[in-house]
Design a protein around this motif. Structure first.
Motif, PDB file in Angstrom:
ATOM      1  N   VAL A   1    -103.390 -25.485  29.990  1.00 32.74           N
ATOM      2  CA  VAL A   1    -104.568 -24.632  30.153  1.00 32.74           C
ATOM      3  C   VAL A   1    -104.078 -23.313  30.741  1.00 32.74           C
ATOM      4  O   VAL A   1    -103.681 -23.247  31.907  1.00 32.74           O
ATOM      5  N   LEU A   2    -104.085 -22.280  29.920  1.00 32.90           N
ATOM      6  CA  LEU A   2    -103.550 -20.973  30.296  1.00 32.90           C
ATOM      7  C   LEU A   2    -104.675 -20.041  30.709  1.00 32.90           C
ATOM      8  O   LEU A   2    -105.588 -19.771  29.917  1.00 32.90           O
ATOM      9  N   GLY A   3    -104.612 -19.547  31.929  1.00 31.33           N
ATOM     10  CA  GLY A   3    -105.585 -18.563  32.387  1.00 31.33           C
ATOM     11  C   GLY A   3    -104.910 -17.230  32.642  1.00 31.33           C
ATOM     12  O   GLY A   3    -103.999 -17.145  33.480  1.00 31.33           O
ATOM     13  N   PHE A   4    -105.330 -16.207  31.946  1.00 32.18           N
ATOM     14  CA  PHE A   4    -104.823 -14.862  32.232  1.00 32.18           C
ATOM     15  C   PHE A   4    -105.520 -14.242  33.434  1.00 32.18           C
ATOM     16  O   PHE A   4    -105.277 -13.081  33.767  1.00 32.18           O
ATOM     17  N   ASP A   5    -106.383 -15.027  34.096  1.00 33.12           N
ATOM     18  CA  ASP A   5    -107.027 -14.528  35.306  1.00 33.12           C
ATOM     19  C   ASP A   5    -106.130 -14.612  36.536  1.00 33.12           C
ATOM     20  O   ASP A   5    -106.554 -14.242  37.638  1.00 33.12           O
ATOM     21  N   VAL A   6    -104.886 -15.078  36.362  1.00 37.71           N
ATOM     22  CA  VAL A   6    -103.908 -14.959  37.455  1.00 37.71           C
ATOM     23  C   VAL A   6    -103.206 -13.597  37.410  1.00 37.71           C
ATOM     24  O   VAL A   6    -102.405 -13.272  38.294  1.00 37.71           O
ATOM     25  N   TYR A   7    -103.508 -12.808  36.395  1.00 39.93           N
ATOM     26  CA  TYR A   7    -102.919 -11.465  36.262  1.00 39.93           C
ATOM     27  C   TYR A   7    -103.320 -10.583  37.436  1.00 39.93           C
ATOM     28  O   TYR A   7    -104.460 -10.622  37.902  1.00 39.93           O
ATOM     29  N   LYS A   8    -102.423  -9.764  37.880  1.00 38.09           N
ATOM     30  CA  LYS A   8    -102.586  -9.008  39.118  1.00 38.09           C
ATOM     31  C   LYS A   8    -103.831  -8.117  39.151  1.00 38.09           C
ATOM     32  O   LYS A   8    -104.392  -7.875  40.232  1.00 38.09           O
ATOM     33  N   ASP A   9    -104.291  -7.629  38.008  1.00 37.45           N
ATOM     34  CA  ASP A   9    -105.449  -6.734  37.992  1.00 37.45           C
ATOM     35  C   ASP A   9    -106.722  -7.406  37.490  1.00 37.45           C
ATOM     36  O   ASP A   9    -107.731  -6.733  37.258  1.00 37.45           O
ATOM     37  N   ASP A  10    -106.691  -8.722  37.311  1.00 41.20           N
ATOM     38  CA  ASP A  10    -107.883  -9.417  36.843  1.00 41.20           C
ATOM     39  C   ASP A  10    -108.944  -9.439  37.944  1.00 41.20           C
ATOM     40  O   ASP A  10    -108.615  -9.610  39.121  1.00 41.20           O
ATOM     41  N   PRO A  11    -110.220  -9.265  37.598  1.00 45.35           N
ATOM     42  CA  PRO A  11    -111.266  -9.260  38.623  1.00 45.35           C
ATOM     43  C   PRO A  11    -111.427 -10.599  39.345  1.00 45.35           C
ATOM     44  O   PRO A  11    -112.013 -10.645  40.431  1.00 45.35           O
ATOM     45  N   GLN A  12    -110.893 -11.677  38.768  1.00 46.21           N
ATOM     46  CA  GLN A  12    -110.976 -12.995  39.403  1.00 46.21           C
ATOM     47  C   GLN A  12    -109.689 -13.365  40.148  1.00 46.21           C
ATOM     48  O   GLN A  12    -109.619 -14.412  40.799  1.00 46.21           O
ATOM     49  N   ALA A  13    -108.666 -12.547  40.034  1.00 45.83           N
ATOM     50  CA  ALA A  13    -107.344 -12.923  40.554  1.00 45.83           C
ATOM     51  C   ALA A  13    -107.320 -13.008  42.077  1.00 45.83           C
ATOM     52  O   ALA A  13    -107.872 -12.162  42.769  1.00 45.83           O
ATOM     53  N   LYS A  14    -106.641 -14.056  42.557  1.00 43.79           N
ATOM     54  CA  LYS A  14    -106.305 -14.185  43.976  1.00 43.79           C
ATOM     55  C   LYS A  14    -104.787 -14.297  44.129  1.00 43.79           C
ATOM     56  O   LYS A  14    -104.285 -14.746  45.154  1.00 43.79           O
ATOM     57  N   CYS A  15    -104.065 -13.902  43.081  1.00 40.63           N
ATOM     58  CA  CYS A  15    -102.604 -13.834  43.109  1.00 40.63           C
ATOM     59  C   CYS A  15    -102.200 -12.659  42.229  1.00 40.63           C
ATOM     60  O   CYS A  15    -103.061 -11.913  41.758  1.00 40.63           O
ATOM     61  N   ALA A  16    -100.910 -12.472  42.021  1.00 43.80           N
ATOM     62  CA  ALA A  16    -100.462 -11.218  41.389  1.00 43.80           C
ATOM     63  C   ALA A  16     -99.349 -11.474  40.374  1.00 43.80           C
ATOM     64  O   ALA A  16     -98.196 -11.113  40.576  1.00 43.80           O
ATOM     65  N   VAL A  17     -99.703 -12.103  39.250  1.00 41.98           N
ATOM     66  CA  VAL A  17     -98.736 -12.331  38.173  1.00 41.98           C
ATOM     67  C   VAL A  17     -98.676 -11.087  37.293  1.00 41.98           C
ATOM     68  O   VAL A  17     -99.707 -10.523  36.929  1.00 41.98           O
ATOM     69  N   SER A  18     -97.473 -10.667  36.943  1.00 36.35           N
ATOM     70  CA  SER A  18     -97.272  -9.503  36.089  1.00 36.35           C
ATOM     71  C   SER A  18     -97.333  -9.905  34.625  1.00 36.35           C
ATOM     72  O   SER A  18     -97.322 -11.092  34.277  1.00 36.35           O
ATOM     73  N   THR A  19     -97.371  -8.915  33.752  1.00 37.39           N
ATOM     74  CA  THR A  19     -97.329  -9.198  32.315  1.00 37.39           C
ATOM     75  C   THR A  19     -96.073  -9.973  31.957  1.00 37.39           C
ATOM     76  O   THR A  19     -96.126 -10.972  31.219  1.00 37.39           O
ATOM     77  N   GLN A  20     -94.927  -9.564  32.478  1.00 34.32           N
ATOM     78  CA  GLN A  20     -93.683 -10.276  32.180  1.00 34.32           C
ATOM     79  C   GLN A  20     -93.676 -11.680  32.778  1.00 34.32           C
ATOM     80  O   GLN A  20     -92.958 -12.565  32.298  1.00 34.32           O
ATOM     81  N   GLY A  21     -94.499 -11.894  33.783  1.00 34.56           N
ATOM     82  CA  GLY A  21     -94.605 -13.223  34.364  1.00 34.56           C
ATOM     83  C   GLY A  21     -95.118 -14.254  33.369  1.00 34.56           C
ATOM     84  O   GLY A  21     -94.738 -15.436  33.419  1.00 34.56           O
ATOM     85  N   PHE A  22     -95.967 -13.822  32.446  1.00 31.63           N
ATOM     86  CA  PHE A  22     -96.474 -14.750  31.431  1.00 31.63           C
ATOM     87  C   PHE A  22     -95.367 -15.158  30.455  1.00 31.63           C
ATOM     88  O   PHE A  22     -95.361 -16.290  29.962  1.00 31.63           O
ATOM     89  N   LYS A  23     -94.425 -14.268  30.205  1.00 32.69           N
ATOM     90  CA  LYS A  23     -93.268 -14.634  29.392  1.00 32.69           C
ATOM     91  C   LYS A  23     -92.449 -15.705  30.112  1.00 32.69           C
ATOM     92  O   LYS A  23     -92.017 -16.693  29.493  1.00 32.69           O
ATOM     93  N   THR A  24     -92.243 -15.521  31.399  1.00 36.89           N
ATOM     94  CA  THR A  24     -91.516 -16.509  32.194  1.00 36.89           C
ATOM     95  C   THR A  24     -92.219 -17.857  32.171  1.00 36.89           C
ATOM     96  O   THR A  24     -91.583 -18.914  32.037  1.00 36.89           O
ATOM     97  N   LEU A  25     -93.540 -17.845  32.293  1.00 34.58           N
ATOM     98  CA  LEU A  25     -94.316 -19.079  32.274  1.00 34.58           C
ATOM     99  C   LEU A  25     -94.104 -19.838  30.961  1.00 34.58           C
ATOM    100  O   LEU A  25     -93.871 -21.057  30.963  1.00 34.58           O
ATOM    101  N   ALA A  26     -94.162 -19.138  29.852  1.00 36.07           N
ATOM    102  CA  ALA A  26     -93.951 -19.778  28.551  1.00 36.07           C
ATOM    103  C   ALA A  26     -92.543 -20.333  28.426  1.00 36.07           C
ATOM    104  O   ALA A  26     -92.335 -21.427  27.882  1.00 36.07           O
ATOM    105  N   GLN A  27     -91.566 -19.609  28.927  1.00 36.00           N
ATOM    106  CA  GLN A  27     -90.184 -20.088  28.871  1.00 36.00           C
ATOM    107  C   GLN A  27     -90.015 -21.381  29.662  1.00 36.00           C
ATOM    108  O   GLN A  27     -89.278 -22.288  29.243  1.00 36.00           O
ATOM    109  N   LYS A  28     -90.699 -21.476  30.789  1.00 40.61           N
ATOM    110  CA  LYS A  28     -90.626 -22.701  31.593  1.00 40.61           C
ATOM    111  C   LYS A  28     -91.243 -23.878  30.843  1.00 40.61           C
ATOM    112  O   LYS A  28     -90.733 -25.010  30.901  1.00 40.61           O
ATOM    113  N   LEU A  29     -92.331 -23.647  30.144  1.00 48.18           N
ATOM    114  CA  LEU A  29     -92.955 -24.712  29.360  1.00 48.18           C
ATOM    115  C   LEU A  29     -92.074 -25.115  28.180  1.00 48.18           C
ATOM    116  O   LEU A  29     -91.917 -26.307  27.877  1.00 48.18           O
TER     117      LEU A  29
END
Length: 349
Positions: free
Chosen positions: A281-309
């Motif tokens: 279950v992928l939520g882009f609401d962990v992105y640093k500028d998302d109005p729901q975010a309480k953390c600060a994942v960067s755009t490149q962070g999503f690439k890292t997440l996919a690589q880990k999976l």
């Protein structure tokens, strides 16, 4: 890699959103899917239009009365001989001791909060969101050659907050639970790893007493944050399911490196379980500028997440769910997809 979507998911267009004592502008808009669809186009990847798998896999997870409500609530709402507004929406929440006599009582029974209104075309989008997810599961059920290890479903409305018999948190049908149950026809063990900003209390509730489906979630602490009553570390499952529900609530304000510390813990849990299939279950609401975010994942962070999976070397079905910084959804999804298509693989610790 296979990517799925369906144009009927655009039809759901919420007009109301009641949260924390006030009406707010709805964030779960059709424009979200418009932006997400730009990513595979930019990467020259085909998007497969989902086909109809049917209602049976939905009813294997959700109560018949609840599904009937989702399908018919709007027509019952507008049939009332007074102005009820343009959407099925309630401020009365009474799931128990409620016979559901009248559409207001049904709304009080089946809508868990003020963020899941039902409009004229909502059921069509809700249904096709589930079918989009089911297409990926169906491919795995019929694939004997291991040719579909990575599948991405562009689904809206999202699903992980939907309970067996209640809508909430922008969610109506629990797509992750539906496909996990569907996959059990062939596969013995399914792991769901949820990295949306919010805890998926619907998934947790559905599988809480089972040991064939592992649910692990990385999310913002639910203290004064949706869903507020679930997602704590001590919630471990019950009966046969004890130990198969693992929550990693993050303190609000963590940076990207801290986010991945929690993700790595969740991945270690998944590796220990050794599932046949992983549902992410992928939520882009962990992105640093998302109005729901309480953390600060960067755009490149999503690439890292996919690589880990990808490094888990298991079939993965990705359900794209949360994410409300609309102008960044295209870029963030491109980064995530590139993590699966890149040659270099990150080895999980």
């Amino acid at each position: 890699m296979k990517i799925y979507s369906h144009e009927n998911q655009m039809l759901h267009h919420p007009q109301s959103y009641f949260s924390r004592g006030k009406m707010r502008e709805p964030q779960e808009k059709p424009e979200r899917l418009t932006e997400l669809l730009k990513a595979p186009e930019a990467l020259d990847l085909k998007v497969t239009t989902a086909k109809d798998i049917g209602i049976a896999p939905i009813l294997a997870v959700h109560d018949l009365g609840y599904v009937d409500f989702l399908k018919n609530a709007y027509s019952e709402w507008i049939a009332v001989d007074e102005d009820m507004g343009k959407e099925v929406q309630t401020t009365i929440y009474m799931p128990h001791s409620n016979d559901g006599l009248g559409i207001l009582a049904k709304a009080a029974k089946y809508q868990a909060d003020g963020s899941a209104p039902i409009g004229e075309h909502s059921w069509t989008s809700i249904y096709w969101s589930a079918q989009t997810a089911l297409n990926a599961a169906d491919v795995l059920l019929n694939d004997d050659g291991g040719q579909n290890n990575i599948q991405v479903c562009l689904t809206r409305p999202a699903g992980h907050h939907a309970r067996k018999n209640a809508a909430g948190g922008f969610c109506y049908l629990n797509n992750a639970a539906i496909i996990a149950q569907h996959l059990r026809q062939k596969f013995q063990k399914i792991a769901i790893i949820d990295t949306d900003m919010h805890h998926g209390q619907g998934i947790q509730e559905i599988f809480y007493d089972r040991n064939d489906v592992l649910y692990t979630s990385v999310h913002g602490s639910p203290i004064n944050f949706y869903p507020v009553v679930a997602g704590h570390e001590h919630e471990r499952g019950e009966g046969d399911g004890y130990g198969y529900n693992v929550n990693f609530p993050m303190p609000h304000g963590v940076d990207e490196s801290e986010f991945f510390q929690f993700v790595d813990k969740a991945i270690e849990t998944v590796k220990l379980f050794n599932p046949d299939v992983i549902v992410h279950v992928l939520g882009f609401d962990v992105y640093k500028d998302d109005p729901q975010a309480k953390c600060a994942v960067s755009t490149q962070g999503f690439k890292t997440l996919a690589q880990k999976l990808k490094a888990l070397d298991k079939p993965v079905i990705v359900l794209v769910e949360g994410g409300y910084c609309i102008e960044k959804l295209n870029e963030n999804l491109q980064a995530f997809i590139s993590g699966f298509t890149a040659e270099k693989i990150i080895n999980n610790k």
